[in-house]
Enzyme design. Sequence first.
Site, PDB file in Angstrom:
ATOM      1  N   SER A 248       0.823  -1.198   0.000  1.00 29.02           N
ATOM      2  CA  SER A 248       0.000   0.000   0.000  1.00 29.02           C
ATOM      3  C   SER A 248       0.867   1.261   0.000  1.00 29.02           C
ATOM      4  O   SER A 248       1.660   1.451  -0.916  1.00 29.02           O
ATOM      5  CB  SER A 248      -0.942  -0.049   1.200  1.00 29.02           C
ATOM      6  OG  SER A 248      -2.008   0.847   1.045  1.00 29.02           O
ATOM      7  N   ASP A 476      -9.274  -4.420  -5.500  1.00 27.00           N
ATOM      8  CA  ASP A 476      -8.628  -3.877  -4.301  1.00 27.00           C
ATOM      9  C   ASP A 476      -9.386  -2.616  -3.915  1.00 27.00           C
ATOM     10  O   ASP A 476      -9.478  -1.679  -4.701  1.00 27.00           O
ATOM     11  CB  ASP A 476      -7.161  -3.549  -4.596  1.00 27.00           C
ATOM     12  CG  ASP A 476      -6.383  -3.123  -3.360  1.00 27.00           C
ATOM     13  OD1 ASP A 476      -6.955  -2.407  -2.515  1.00 27.00           O
ATOM     14  OD2 ASP A 476      -5.201  -3.486  -3.255  1.00 27.00           O
ATOM     15  N   HIS A 503      -7.224  -6.196  -0.016  1.00 27.44           N
ATOM     16  CA  HIS A 503      -6.149  -5.218  -0.140  1.00 27.44           C
ATOM     17  C   HIS A 503      -4.820  -5.901   0.156  1.00 27.44           C
ATOM     18  O   HIS A 503      -4.532  -6.227   1.290  1.00 27.44           O
ATOM     19  CB  HIS A 503      -6.388  -4.063   0.824  1.00 27.44           C
ATOM     20  CG  HIS A 503      -5.384  -2.959   0.715  1.00 27.44           C
ATOM     21  ND1 HIS A 503      -4.985  -2.423  -0.485  1.00 27.44           N
ATOM     22  CD2 HIS A 503      -4.692  -2.287   1.663  1.00 27.44           C
ATOM     23  CE1 HIS A 503      -4.099  -1.468  -0.282  1.00 27.44           C
ATOM     24  NE2 HIS A 503      -3.901  -1.364   1.011  1.00 27.44           N
TER      25      HIS A 503
END
Length: 535
Positions: A248, A476, A503
């Site tokens: 991320s 996602d 995610h």
Amino acid sequence: MKARKLPFAALAVVSVVALAGCSVQIGGSPAPSDRSTVSGGTAGPTSTVAGAPSGLQKYYGQKLSWGSCAEMARTDDIDEYDKTKLECAHLTVPIDYNDPGSGETSLAVARVKATGQKQGSLLMNPGGPGGSGVQQVAGKSLEADKLPIAQTFDLVGWDPRGVGASSPAVKCFSDKQRDENRLSTIAFDNSPAGITKQEDFNKSQANLCAEKMGKTFLEHVGTADTVRDLDVLRAVLGDEKLTYLGYSYGTFIGAIYAETFPEKVRAMVLDGAVDPAEDPIDSSIQQMAGFQTVFDDWAKDCAKYPTCPVGTDPSKATERFQQLTRPLIDKTVRGQGGRQLSYSDATTATIQAMYATQLWEPLRRGLTGLQKGDGSLLQRIADLYLNRDELGRYSPMMDANTAINCVDGPAVTDPADLSRLDSGIRKAAPFLDDGRGTGRAAKGTCAFWAAAPTLKPHEVHAVGAPKMVVISTTHDPATPYANGVSLAKQLDASLISFEGSQHTVSLEGNACVDGAVGAYFRDLTIPPAGLRCTP
């Protein structure tokens, strides 16, 4: 689950949409960006004969003193970890790399030693901004024996400057203030007078943070300085080149590192990619569309149950969810331990559940409880997202998230842009639309931030770096699939596509993904072109 990536801080009091890696508020805030505007004006380090950048030999040459993680565990709320495998240390770095003598900060570092013949260190970041690498590696200590990658690499995580157990950590607001903010309804008044009240509040929050942390530290808490810290840590660990896994927002750290130190990259996997080149408003809207997509996936799964709280017709799930949650704006319900569940808590819990399918069933039960006037389970899920423990203590995660985002890109301040952002988000993610939109939106906290942005949106290029790997998940919620495609193109990286609703995915047991990632890290084997993996 890994440590929170923080793509969305649903705190109604400041109307924030704090994104994974970038951050745009429904009232302004930043997005990732360009090191050419790094505070101090330097675009990169100048090496000396000894290999360390000029004037920084003290930091590059330091020795870490590894020991117990007990102190960091208390600070970072690590409830469980393998004390026999996990060890911790502190890394000292300058606050300002252009003026090393002006002050220092201490970064918390944790590692799990390789279980076999060591090949090097695998540095990891869980995202955020504000996620704790110490917590992440502490969690991995419990499963190191089952991770093939842990046989040949030390697993190393660190808390970036201002985060977690690093010192000083960005802590602007008390636990009581955090609880009170979650109950506030100020963000739902979008009349001209209401917008003024929101902006006054956001300005007071920014000023309070500047008073507590100091403008100088806030100027140097962003990614531009974090990648310099990462290079110091690489050298201190004894690795000639960096082997890195970022999730991320951690993909943004990795991309900026590769751009700044391309010759120092050995291998890099970026999972759940942030696109550094994307316009911050477009990025926010696309991210919210991603959450709506996964909400729709959850609704289809929920519809299998006759008692699904949003009904058995997925096409009506958004409307049913709105009917269930919007009344909380005017009247809270019983939460956990005598607390009250707010609209902000209910939507935050729902957002948290979009990160992993393991949370879909708890969300279904939590919303069923809400139907009966019991918001305790939803509040527990929201607490998980916001890092509030059972004693009512919040980690510095949310404050650090704001501070880093506010210097990682320009705030949105133009009224027309704010209006486009607000309306765009409501359209992209109607399940999160509170129904109080008026076409106006307040400037967010970052619009009043004491420290100027040190980055701006730009395409990243790592000329001279080896082949890297980007992983992108088709559904996602936090970092849309297109982000990974874009980042892979910018870095000329290999792209692995994972067909799922979650995610990030690497090192979580998917044989296809983990096999490709492991071979790449160990042997530098590039994944096959067009590799697609399924759950």
